[in-house]
Scaffold this active site. Structure first.
Site, PDB file in Angstrom:
ATOM      1  N   HIS A 126       0.858  -1.180   0.000  1.00  0.00           N
ATOM      2  CA  HIS A 126       0.000   0.000   0.000  1.00  0.00           C
ATOM      3  C   HIS A 126       0.894   1.230   0.000  1.00  0.00           C
ATOM      4  O   HIS A 126       2.101   1.143   0.200  1.00  0.00           O
ATOM      5  CB  HIS A 126      -0.932   0.016   1.217  1.00  0.00           C
ATOM      6  CG  HIS A 126      -0.211  -0.096   2.520  1.00  0.00           C
ATOM      7  ND1 HIS A 126       0.473   0.944   3.098  1.00  0.00           N
ATOM      8  CD2 HIS A 126      -0.055  -1.160   3.349  1.00  0.00           C
ATOM      9  CE1 HIS A 126       1.002   0.541   4.240  1.00  0.00           C
ATOM     10  NE2 HIS A 126       0.707  -0.729   4.417  1.00  0.00           N
ATOM     11  N   ALA A 176      23.068 -12.856   7.560  1.00  0.00           N
ATOM     12  CA  ALA A 176      21.862 -12.890   8.386  1.00  0.00           C
ATOM     13  C   ALA A 176      21.435 -11.487   8.815  1.00  0.00           C
ATOM     14  O   ALA A 176      22.263 -10.643   9.149  1.00  0.00           O
ATOM     15  CB  ALA A 176      22.102 -13.760   9.617  1.00  0.00           C
ATOM     16  N   LYS A 182      18.838  -2.940  -2.969  1.00  0.00           N
ATOM     17  CA  LYS A 182      19.462  -2.689  -4.262  1.00  0.00           C
ATOM     18  C   LYS A 182      20.105  -3.975  -4.774  1.00  0.00           C
ATOM     19  O   LYS A 182      20.383  -4.890  -4.003  1.00  0.00           O
ATOM     20  CB  LYS A 182      20.528  -1.593  -4.136  1.00  0.00           C
ATOM     21  CG  LYS A 182      19.970  -0.216  -3.795  1.00  0.00           C
ATOM     22  CD  LYS A 182      21.067   0.840  -3.757  1.00  0.00           C
ATOM     23  CE  LYS A 182      20.503   2.211  -3.453  1.00  0.00           C
ATOM     24  NZ  LYS A 182      21.567   3.251  -3.401  1.00  0.00           N
TER      25      LYS A 182
END
Length: 202
Positions: A126, A176, A182
């Site tokens: 949203h 982790a 990107k």
């Protein structure tokens, strides 16, 4: 042999037999395309809209049960293909207790390992506009999706988040807890929030 170890082993065997049987039925009932039989510990959560697709390759290992991964599977695997979304998982992949949500396209290559509690999403879900200022037209404009590609031989460590529009290059490892916003080039070790290349993998 230790009695507790025997009980644990039997429980694990039962988990994979039960999970594999019911999961493959569930996947096919939802209209997912599965090549062969997916090996499943526990039963994943599946959500597939009528116009969406979920494709799973050969020798895929889906771990939704806590007993299947000592790093901690806290919830079932979630495969959610919404609207016209595509989730495509290649051959020889292993996924543990992770969430994959697509409204456009998420393609996962061959020999990919996805650690526990990872999230992969190609959508913002949203707009970020405040509820008071939102209108349907603005929400549609702000709501963005972009394809995600995870190439062959990639390893995502536990608790990694991969967001929309990202390509993770072949042979790369994501540390982790990283948040990937990107592209990551091939053969790279990357980590952090946002994830950056730490070094090349020889």
């Amino acid at each position: 042999m230790n009695l507790m170890y025997i009980c644990f082993t039997l429980k694990k065997i039962f988990s994979v037999l039960y999970g594999t049987f019911w999961s493959n039925i569930k996947l096919r009932l939802w209209g997912c395309k599965v090549t062969g039989v997916a090996k499943c510990f526990g039963v994943p959560y599946i959500e597939k809209f009528p116009g969406a697709q979920i494709k799973i390759g050969k020798h895929v290992d889906l771990r939704s049960a806590m007993i299947s991964n000592s790093a901690g599977c806290f919830h079932p695997i979630v495969l959610s293909a919404r609207k016209q979304g595509l989730i495509e998982i290649g051959n020889n992949c292993g996924i543990s207790s992770s969430v994959i949500v697509s409204e456009e396209s998420i393609k996962i290559g061959n020999n990919v390992l996805i650690g526990v509690n990872c999230i992969i999403s190609d959508t913002d879900f949203h707009s970020v506009e405040h509820e008071v200022r939102r209108t349907p037209a603005l929400d549609k404009k702000m709501h963005k999706t972009r394809p995600v590609v995870i190439e062959d031989d990639v390893w995502l460590g536990m608790n990694v988040t991969v967001l929309k529009g990202v390509t993770v290059g072949r042979g790369s490892v994501i540390a982790a807890g990283s948040v990937v916003v990107k592209d990551i080039p091939p053969d790279s070790l990357a980590g952090g929030n946002p994830a950056k290349v730490i070094k090349k993998i020889k």
